[in-house]
Write a protein that holds these residues in place. Structure first.
Motif, PDB file in Angstrom:
ATOM      1  N   ARG A 160     -11.570 -16.841  -4.285  1.00 36.01           N
ATOM      2  CA  ARG A 160     -10.256 -16.527  -3.720  1.00 36.01           C
ATOM      3  C   ARG A 160      -9.866 -15.100  -4.046  1.00 36.01           C
ATOM      4  O   ARG A 160     -10.197 -14.596  -5.124  1.00 36.01           O
ATOM      5  CB  ARG A 160      -9.220 -17.513  -4.267  1.00 36.01           C
ATOM      6  N   PRO A 161      -9.141 -14.431  -3.141  1.00 31.93           N
ATOM      7  CA  PRO A 161      -8.771 -13.037  -3.385  1.00 31.93           C
ATOM      8  C   PRO A 161      -7.805 -12.922  -4.558  1.00 31.93           C
ATOM      9  O   PRO A 161      -6.952 -13.787  -4.754  1.00 31.93           O
ATOM     10  CB  PRO A 161      -8.081 -12.620  -2.081  1.00 31.93           C
ATOM     11  N   VAL A 162      -7.967 -11.861  -5.320  1.00 32.85           N
ATOM     12  CA  VAL A 162      -7.054 -11.624  -6.444  1.00 32.85           C
ATOM     13  C   VAL A 162      -5.930 -10.714  -5.971  1.00 32.85           C
ATOM     14  O   VAL A 162      -6.186  -9.627  -5.453  1.00 32.85           O
ATOM     15  CB  VAL A 162      -7.806 -10.965  -7.620  1.00 32.85           C
ATOM     16  N   TYR A 163      -4.711 -11.153  -6.100  1.00 32.63           N
ATOM     17  CA  TYR A 163      -3.548 -10.351  -5.716  1.00 32.63           C
ATOM     18  C   TYR A 163      -2.709 -10.066  -6.955  1.00 32.63           C
ATOM     19  O   TYR A 163      -2.810 -10.754  -7.968  1.00 32.63           O
ATOM     20  CB  TYR A 163      -2.696 -11.096  -4.681  1.00 32.63           C
ATOM     21  N   LEU A 164      -1.843  -9.058  -6.836  1.00 32.61           N
ATOM     22  CA  LEU A 164      -0.941  -8.729  -7.936  1.00 32.61           C
ATOM     23  C   LEU A 164       0.436  -9.291  -7.625  1.00 32.61           C
ATOM     24  O   LEU A 164       0.975  -9.103  -6.537  1.00 32.61           O
ATOM     25  CB  LEU A 164      -0.836  -7.203  -8.087  1.00 32.61           C
ATOM     26  N   TYR A 165       1.009 -10.017  -8.576  1.00 31.63           N
ATOM     27  CA  TYR A 165       2.340 -10.566  -8.347  1.00 31.63           C
ATOM     28  C   TYR A 165       3.150 -10.479  -9.624  1.00 31.63           C
ATOM     29  O   TYR A 165       2.627 -10.445 -10.727  1.00 31.63           O
ATOM     30  CB  TYR A 165       2.251 -12.025  -7.874  1.00 31.63           C
ATOM     31  N   ARG A 166       4.471 -10.426  -9.440  1.00 27.66           N
ATOM     32  CA  ARG A 166       5.378 -10.499 -10.586  1.00 27.66           C
ATOM     33  C   ARG A 166       5.649 -11.971 -10.849  1.00 27.66           C
ATOM     34  O   ARG A 166       5.683 -12.769  -9.929  1.00 27.66           O
ATOM     35  CB  ARG A 166       6.699  -9.790 -10.255  1.00 27.66           C
ATOM     36  N   ARG A 167       5.832 -12.350 -12.111  1.00 28.37           N
ATOM     37  CA  ARG A 167       6.120 -13.756 -12.396  1.00 28.37           C
ATOM     38  C   ARG A 167       7.477 -13.911 -13.044  1.00 28.37           C
ATOM     39  O   ARG A 167       7.979 -13.024 -13.664  1.00 28.37           O
ATOM     40  CB  ARG A 167       5.051 -14.328 -13.315  1.00 28.37           C
TER      41      ARG A 167
ATOM     42  N   ALA B 181       0.850  -1.197   0.000  1.00 26.37           N
ATOM     43  CA  ALA B 181       0.000   0.000   0.000  1.00 26.37           C
ATOM     44  C   ALA B 181       0.885   1.246   0.000  1.00 26.37           C
ATOM     45  O   ALA B 181       0.588   2.233  -0.684  1.00 26.37           O
ATOM     46  CB  ALA B 181      -0.934   0.000   1.207  1.00 26.37           C
ATOM     47  N   SER B 182       1.998   1.206   0.734  1.00 24.14           N
ATOM     48  CA  SER B 182       2.940   2.333   0.709  1.00 24.14           C
ATOM     49  C   SER B 182       3.606   2.455  -0.658  1.00 24.14           C
ATOM     50  O   SER B 182       3.822   3.563  -1.154  1.00 24.14           O
ATOM     51  CB  SER B 182       3.998   2.174   1.802  1.00 24.14           C
TER      52      SER B 182
ATOM     53  N   LEU C  24      -2.547  -3.984  -6.318  1.00 26.09           N
ATOM     54  CA  LEU C  24      -1.278  -3.843  -5.594  1.00 26.09           C
ATOM     55  C   LEU C  24      -1.524  -3.313  -4.183  1.00 26.09           C
ATOM     56  O   LEU C  24      -0.952  -3.814  -3.210  1.00 26.09           O
ATOM     57  CB  LEU C  24      -0.351  -2.882  -6.355  1.00 26.09           C
ATOM     58  N   LYS C  25      -2.396  -2.328  -4.098  1.00 31.39           N
ATOM     59  CA  LYS C  25      -2.700  -1.683  -2.813  1.00 31.39           C
ATOM     60  C   LYS C  25      -3.188  -2.693  -1.779  1.00 31.39           C
ATOM     61  O   LYS C  25      -2.954  -2.527  -0.586  1.00 31.39           O
ATOM     62  CB  LYS C  25      -3.767  -0.611  -3.082  1.00 31.39           C
ATOM     63  N   LEU C  26      -3.861  -3.744  -2.229  1.00 32.32           N
ATOM     64  CA  LEU C  26      -4.447  -4.723  -1.298  1.00 32.32           C
ATOM     65  C   LEU C  26      -3.684  -6.053  -1.267  1.00 32.32           C
ATOM     66  O   LEU C  26      -4.142  -7.012  -0.655  1.00 32.32           O
ATOM     67  CB  LEU C  26      -5.911  -4.970  -1.673  1.00 32.32           C
TER      68      LEU C  26
END
Lengths: 405, 405
Positions: free
Chosen positions: B398-405, B19-20, B67-69
Motif C-alpha cells: 500500500r502507498p505510504v502517505y503523510l498525515y497529521r494525527r 505538492a504546492s 508530503l509531495k505525493l
C-alpha cells in the motif's frame, strides 16, 4: 499425436482474467503435444455461433505481454448456462464442433457458473467416451470459490479497494465539520471485497471506522448506535458496506427503499444500499453525509492491479495446460497456500463438480466488533495478495492495452 | 530583516495540493529572508480559531518527499468566505495575529474562492499600509481559473478520468448484447474534466462515443437521437456527461427528477444527472443500461496522479515564494505555456483581483459533433499535462502517505 486446444473467458471481467489467458496461450504454444490454441469469442455462447480465433502465432511477443496486463476479457465474455439435461442436442452439436477442429484440450476461465460449464462438459465427455480434457481456470474478484485459498482477480480488486478507500479517507478528513461517508463495495453475498477496506487503515482507530459485511444480519437501530458512537469520537466517519447487506429476514437493505417514480418522464428507479443508508444517516443525525459507490473499476482497474495477482493468474492458466497434458479432466486449478511469511503458494487441482454452485463466505471468526470490524487475521491473509505494481507500457501518458477491433 | 511565512490550503482537496505546499515549504526554508514557515490548520477559518503548526524543521526530508505525493490537504481545508466589508472587525483581528507571529509572507493554495480571500487581504493590507505580501497559489481540478493556461490539479484529474474511462470502456465491451454505460464526471459549469474522457479513446470511432459538456444546452430529444444512432453502429455505447448538464432554460438535468420519498423511513433523496439519463435511456430504448459516477477519486487519486502535474504544482508553490520575496503582492501564480512540442511552461503572476469570481469555461471552438464531441485541439492541449507516473513509496503493498494525527 498432436491435438488442438481451445480457451474461453466467461462471466464478469477482472483486471487479470487476460493474464490467465496469457498463461494458457504461452504454455499451450510451448507444449509439443498441442497443435493450435484457439480462442472462443464471447465464451461458449459465441463459440456455438461459430465465433473463435486462432491465437497461435497471431499475437506477437509484444502483444502477448500487453495482453497479460490488459484488464477485462480480450476474447469477450458471456453469461450462458448450459442445459442441465445432458441429453440435450446442445451437447452433440458442440462436440461435433470440437471434433471438426480436432480439439483435445478445453480451458474455461471463469467463476462459479463457468465451473458449472466445465462440470457438465466433462461429465458429458466421460459418459460418451470423449478423450477431450476439460479444465477450469478460476477467476472472480468475489473470492467466493471453495477449495482454493483465494481466487485470481481478488488480489487486484482488494488492492483497488484498499488504495481507493485510503484516498477517500484522506479526502474526507480535510474539513473540521462532522461528516459521514458511506462507501458501497461489490459483494452480493460474500464480504471478501468489503473486508479489504480494512487494508486502508494506517493506525489503530483509523478510518474506515465501521465495516459491514453481508455475512452479518444488518439492523438499522444497531447501525444508528454504531454511527452515533463513531461521530462522538471522530469528525470524519467512513463506513464501508457491501452492496448485498440484508436484515435477519433476508430482506436486502436496498429493498427498504421502495421503487420510486420520477415525475417528468415517469421512469422507475432503484436505490443502492449506500444511497439508502446515506439518507438514513442524514435523517437521523443531520450531519453532512455522502455515499460513494466504487462500481466496476473495482473489478477492472488495470492501473491499480496487484503484480502478485497477475503472476498467479498467469500461473493458473499455465498449470491448467500442464494438468490437461497429464490426463487430468473435470478439475479446476486451485491455489494452496504453503507459507505466510514469506508467503508461498502452489497450484493444485480440485474436483470441479465440488466447486460449482458453492459459495465461500467470509469466515465468521474474522468478523469482530459486533459485526462492525475485521480481525487482524484477515489482514495477514490478504496482504500477500496485494503486493507489487505491474510495470505498464505507457504512450502519450496513457497505458497501452491490447484489444480486438 | 527576517520575517516569517504562513501558508494555508482551502477549498476541495486535489491529488497535488500538497505538492504546492511542499514547494512553499522547501522554497521558504531555503530563503535566508524567511524565518519560520507556519501552516494554518483548516485554512483561514482554523487559523482564526488559533490553529496552526510550525512547519520549519518539523518534517524530515523523507516526510517532505511523502508530503509531495500525498493526496488531499495535509493542513486541512475550509470553505470560508471573508467578509466583503473590509471595515469588518475580522480584519484587524486577523492582522493582529499576523503581527504577533511576525508574518511577512502569506500564501494561500486554492481555487476561485481562495483567490477571493487573497484579494481581500491584499486590498486590506494596501489600505492600511501593511507590508505583508499576499500570494495565491492556484489549485483546482476544474481547470476553470482565468489567466492561466491550466491549473495545478487538472492534469492529475484528467489522467484519472482518461485511465478510468478507458478501463470502463474495456469492461463494457466484453458482452455481445447491446448496452449503454453513462459515466458522470465532475464539473458543475465547466466541462474540462468531462472533456478529458476523450483522452480514453485509442482509435477513430472508439468509445466514449458521446461526450456532453455543460457548455452546450442539453436537449432530451436530440440526446435520444444521438443514442439511437450510436446503438445502431455499436454494441457497447459509452456516454460521458458532466454532472452540471442543463437545458436551454438553465434547468439542471438532475432537476428533471423530482425529489422523491422513500416510504419506509420517509427520507427524501436527489438523483444525479447520470442516474437521470440512465432511466431515460432504459425507458426509451429498453437496452441494458447502467450509470457510473466517478465521484471524489477524480480529485484525490494519488495513485493515478500525473507526474507532470505534481512537478508543476511544486513549482507553483516555489515560484509563489520567490514572487513574494521580490515584493509582489495581491497576485496569483499562473502557468504560461511557451511551447507544445516539446511542451514547455513558465510561471508568471497575474492580478488576483481579476482571477477571483471568474470562471473559464471550456472553449466553444473545441466542442464539435453538434455538442457531442471534443476536437483534437483539446487533446493536443491536454496530453502534455497527464504525462508520467509518480514513483511512490510502498509498504505492505500500500502507498505510504503523510498525515497529521
Amino acid at each position: 499425436m498432436k491435438k488442438n486446444a481451445i480457451v474461453g473467458q466467461s462471466g464478469g471481467p477482472t483486471a487479470v482474467i487476460n493474464a490467465s489467458l496469457y498463461g494458457v496461450i504461452k504454455e499451450g504454444m510451448a507444449q509439443a503435444e498441442i497443435g493450435r490454441v484457439y480462442g472462443m469469442l464471447n465464451g461458449i455462447e459465441g463459440f456455438m455461433s461459430g465465433n473463435y480465433m486462432d491465437l497461435t502465432g497471431n499475437l506477437t511477443e509484444e502483444e502477448l505481454e500487453l495482453l497479460k496486463l490488459t484488464p477485462a476479457a480480450y476474447l469477450g465474455s458471456c453469461r450462458y448456462k448450459l442445459p442441465d439435461d445432458l441429453s440435450s442436442p446442445f451437447y452433440p452439436a458442440l462436440f461435433e464442433k470440437f471434433r471438426a477442429m480436432d480439439i483435445g484440450y478445453f480451458f474455461y476461465i471463469g467463476g462459479n457458473d463457468s465451473m458449472d460449464t466445465v462440470s457438465k462438459l466433462s461429465r458429458y465427455a466421460a459418459h460418451h467416451g470423449s478423450p477431450i480434457r476439460f479444465i477450469g481456470i478460476p477467476k472472480t474478484i468475489d473470492n467466493d470459490l471453495i477449495l482454493t485459498d483465494h481466487t485470481p482477480g481478488y488480489g487486484s480488486a482488494a488492492k483497488y479497494v484498499a488504495d481507493t478507500v485510503r484516498e477517500i479517507v484522506l479526502d474526507s478528513s480535510v474539513y473540521q465539520q462532522k461528516s459521514v461517508t458511506i462507501i458501497e463495495l461489490m459483494g452480493r453475498h460474500a464480504g471478501w471485497l468489503t473486508a479489504a477496506s480494512a487494508l486502508a487503515r494506517k493506525f489503530d482507530g483509523d478510518n474506515p471506522l465501521l465495516i459491514y459485511l453481508p455475512e452479518t444480519d444488518f439492523e438499522f437501530e444497531r447501525f444508528a448506535e454504531d454511527v452515533k458512537a463513531a461521530l462522538n469520537k471522530h469528525n470524519s466517519v467512513i463506513i464501508c458496506i457491501s452492496e448485498g447487506l440484508s436484515d435477519s429476514q433476508g430482506k436486502f437493505i436496498c429493498e427498504y427503499a421502495d421503487e420510486v417514480r420520477l415525475d417528468t418522464f415517469g421512469h422507475k428507479m432503484l436505490t443502492g444500499s449506500g444511497k439508502m443508508l446515506e439518507n438514513f444517516v442524514r435523517d437521523r443525525f443531520g450531519v453532512k453525509v455522502r455515499s460513494i459507490e466504487l462500481n466496476v473499476n473495482q473489478r477492472c482497474s488495470g492501473m491499480l492491479a496487484s503484480a502478485t495477482d497477475i503472476e498467479e493468474s498467469v500461473q493458473a492458466g499455465s498449470e491448467g495446460v500442464k494438468a490437461a497434458l497429464k490426463g487430468i479432466t473435470g478439475r479446476m486449478v486451485a491455489f494452496h497456500r504453503t507459507g505466510n511469511s514469506p508467503y508461498s503458494m502452489e497450484c493444485i487441482t480440485v474436483d470441479v463438480n465440488e466447486v460449482c454452485n458453492q459459495e465461500k463466505l467470509f469466515p465468521a471468526q474474522w468478523i469482530c466488533g459486533n459485526g462492525t470490524d475485521i480481525s487482524p487475521d484477515f489482514l495477514e491473509y490478504a496482504i500477500p495478495l496485494i503486493q507489487g505494481e505491474p510495470q505498464r507500457k505507457m504512450e502519450s501518458g496513457r497505458p497501452v492495452y491490447l484489444y480486438r477491433r
